[in-house]
Design a protein around this motif. Structure first.
Motif, short mmCIF file in Angstrom:
data_model
loop_
_atom_site.label_atom_id
_atom_site.label_comp_id
_atom_site.label_asym_id
_atom_site.label_seq_id
_atom_site.Cartn_x
_atom_site.Cartn_y
_atom_site.Cartn_z
N ALA A 14 -15.33 9.62 0.53
CA ALA A 14 -15.32 10.65 1.59
C ALA A 14 -13.88 11.04 1.93
N ALA A 15 -13.00 10.05 2.00
CA ALA A 15 -11.59 10.33 2.30
C ALA A 15 -10.96 11.14 1.16
N TYR A 19 -9.42 14.79 1.68
CA TYR A 19 -8.04 15.10 1.31
C TYR A 19 -8.00 16.27 0.32
N GLY A 20 -8.92 16.29 -0.64
CA GLY A 20 -9.00 17.41 -1.58
C GLY A 20 -9.29 18.73 -0.87
N MET A 21 -10.18 18.69 0.10
CA MET A 21 -10.49 19.90 0.89
C MET A 21 -9.26 20.35 1.69
N PHE A 28 -4.86 27.68 0.06
CA PHE A 28 -5.47 28.98 0.35
C PHE A 28 -4.75 29.67 1.50
N LEU A 29 -4.49 28.94 2.58
CA LEU A 29 -3.81 29.52 3.74
C LEU A 29 -2.37 29.93 3.40
#
Length: 174
Positions: A14-15, A19-21, A28-29
């Protein structure tokens, strides 16, 4: 102990996904921010280019108007004395310069200095010529003296500034 191992089996992936997200969203930003910056720069160029061109046009007109031949023809009056004619010529140059003073914002420092030098050269030419003839003489005598000095120098005092202005404008479109 078994519960901790099971919890770690869930938390570690999950971590990693979290972190990938985070990295994906940050990238993207960042790209969005760079695109907005490019859009703003393009819009700024679109707005300022016509204003800069107008400044170059106005300064070209200024230099053409203070070129001795044009200045003397435009303000010629054969029946006034040298001192009065000298005052009229210098006043016209100063008014033209003051009217276009704000254009320096859109022109490079080097070009602006050449324009100021050209103006000062024209003023010096008028003053030097006026000092070399009798104060009782007519404006025609001053005009002749100025033309004589320009012919002897074989160059208008505004030529170099005009060439620099033209080169700077051409750089905008290359």
């Amino acid at each position: 102990m078994q519960a901790i191992v099971e919890l770690l089996k869930i938390l570690i992936p999950a971590a990693a996904v979290l972190y990938g997200m985070y990295l994906t969203i940050q990238t993207f930003l960042q790209k969005q921010f760079e695109q907005k910056e490019l859009d703003i720069k393009a819009k700024t160029i679109e707005i300022t280019t016509p204003i800069r061109l107008q400044a170059y046009e106005r300064m070209t007109l200024f230099l053409e108007r203070i070129t001795p031949a044009n200045l003397l023809i435009r303000l010629g009056s054969p029946d006034i004395q040298v001192i009065d004619y000298q005052r009229i010529l210098l006043q016209e140059i100063r008014e033209e310069f003051n009217h276009n003073l704000a254009q320096q914002v859109y022109i490079s420092h080097e070009t602006w200095e050449k324009i100021r030098t050209a103006m000062n050269d024209v003023v010096a030419l008028i003053n030097t010529s006026a000092s070399e003839i009798s104060p009782d003489a007519t404006s025609i005598n001053l005009s002749k003296k100025i033309f004589e000095k320009v012919i002897n120098e074989n160059q208008q005092p505004t030529t170099e500034a005009l060439q620099t202005l033209k080169k700077e404008v051409q750089k905008m479109f290359l």
